[in-house]
Write an enzyme that holds these catalytic residues in place. Sequence first.
Site, short mmCIF file in Angstrom:
data_model
loop_
_atom_site.label_atom_id
_atom_site.label_comp_id
_atom_site.label_asym_id
_atom_site.label_seq_id
_atom_site.Cartn_x
_atom_site.Cartn_y
_atom_site.Cartn_z
N ARG A 1 76.13 112.70 94.51
CA ARG A 1 74.99 113.59 94.31
C ARG A 1 74.07 113.10 93.20
O ARG A 1 73.06 113.74 92.92
CB ARG A 1 75.50 114.99 93.96
CG ARG A 1 75.65 115.91 95.18
CD ARG A 1 76.28 117.19 94.68
NE ARG A 1 75.92 118.36 95.43
CZ ARG A 1 76.67 118.91 96.38
NH1 ARG A 1 77.79 118.34 96.75
NH2 ARG A 1 76.29 120.02 96.95
N LYS B 1 75.95 118.98 106.83
CA LYS B 1 76.91 117.90 106.54
C LYS B 1 78.32 118.28 106.99
O LYS B 1 79.01 117.48 107.61
CB LYS B 1 76.93 117.58 105.03
CG LYS B 1 75.58 117.13 104.47
CD LYS B 1 75.69 116.65 103.03
CE LYS B 1 76.05 117.73 102.02
NZ LYS B 1 75.01 118.76 101.82
N ARG C 1 80.41 132.99 100.47
CA ARG C 1 80.44 131.95 99.42
C ARG C 1 79.60 132.40 98.25
O ARG C 1 78.43 132.78 98.41
CB ARG C 1 79.90 130.64 100.00
CG ARG C 1 80.88 129.50 99.85
CD ARG C 1 80.32 128.25 100.46
NE ARG C 1 79.52 127.51 99.49
CZ ARG C 1 79.19 126.24 99.66
NH1 ARG C 1 79.58 125.59 100.72
NH2 ARG C 1 78.48 125.63 98.75
N ARG D 1 74.72 131.79 105.92
CA ARG D 1 76.10 131.39 105.61
C ARG D 1 76.69 132.30 104.54
O ARG D 1 77.85 132.69 104.61
CB ARG D 1 76.13 129.93 105.17
CG ARG D 1 77.54 129.40 104.96
CD ARG D 1 77.57 127.91 104.71
NE ARG D 1 77.11 127.57 103.37
CZ ARG D 1 76.94 126.32 102.93
NH1 ARG D 1 77.14 125.30 103.74
NH2 ARG D 1 76.54 126.10 101.70
P1 AMP Z 1 78.93 121.87 98.34
O1 AMP Z 1 80.04 122.61 98.99
O2 AMP Z 1 78.93 120.39 98.65
O3 AMP Z 1 77.58 122.49 98.60
O4 AMP Z 1 79.18 121.95 96.75
C1 AMP Z 1 79.20 123.20 96.09
C2 AMP Z 1 79.03 122.99 94.59
O5 AMP Z 1 80.10 122.18 94.10
C3 AMP Z 1 77.75 122.26 94.17
O6 AMP Z 1 76.65 123.13 94.07
C4 AMP Z 1 78.19 121.71 92.81
O7 AMP Z 1 78.19 122.71 91.82
C5 AMP Z 1 79.64 121.31 93.06
N1 AMP Z 1 79.74 119.91 93.56
C6 AMP Z 1 80.16 119.50 94.79
N2 AMP Z 1 80.11 118.17 94.90
C7 AMP Z 1 79.65 117.71 93.70
C8 AMP Z 1 79.35 116.42 93.20
N3 AMP Z 1 79.50 115.31 93.95
N4 AMP Z 1 78.88 116.33 91.92
C9 AMP Z 1 78.71 117.42 91.16
N5 AMP Z 1 78.96 118.67 91.58
C10 AMP Z 1 79.42 118.83 92.85
#
Ligand code: AMP
Length: 190
Positions: free
Chosen positions: A90, A14, A135, A129
């Site tokens: 999500r 993404k 991360r 990654r």
């Molecule tokens: P990402 O970078 O999109 O993989 O997000 C990393 C983490 O941030 C996820 O595993 C969640 O813990 C939190 N997170 C990001 N976006 C959301 C969302 N829309 N709703 C809830 N938690 C989120």
Amino acid sequence: MKNIVIFGAPGSGKGTQSDLMIVKYGFGHISTGDVLRNEIKNGTELGKTAKGYIDNGQLIPDELMIDILASVYDTFGTDHKGVIFDGFPRTIPQAEALKEMLSKRGHCVAAMIELDVPEDELMKRLIKRGQESGRSDDNAETIKKRLDVYHNQTSPLVDWYEKEGIRNHIDGLGELDRIFSDICNVIDKL
Ligand code: AMP
């Protein structure tokens, strides 16, 4: 205005594909993961709350996410080319809230683009990654939890967007350029 939801499991590409769309189309970009990681870096109250969930591979509660999203969206003003929503929604309540938030502003989601990548490939990409970026949630144990969360809480959105009539499925395995050109075919028809 072409607001786009870029959708897919963690590691589906993404972020990478969003970067290409931003350059080609001049879209704004909201990565809720980046927003939260920034809050953590800045040591804010929200960051402190978010860290516990992120490190445990769980989702931040919907109410919190929905408030954040609206305020970040408004930073793009009322007249923009479109915003890419990356990592949001999500859950179904988040998708409903996004629809409502946009419709209050006379806007909408023009397309949901689903990047479909097999599970073993996702695992491989995320481990890699984690090694490269450090991360904290890209470790084997947390990755597994995040993929479970994706299957249980996030993947029902595929049907939700199908019913909205704006779901576009894309094979997310293979050459980056081919995937991007499939995405452009969707965007150019909007
Ligand atoms: P990402 O970078 O999109 O993989 O997000 C990393 C983490 O941030 C996820 O595993 C969640 O813990 C939190 N997170 C990001 N976006 C959301 C969302 N829309 N709703 C809830 N938690 C989120």
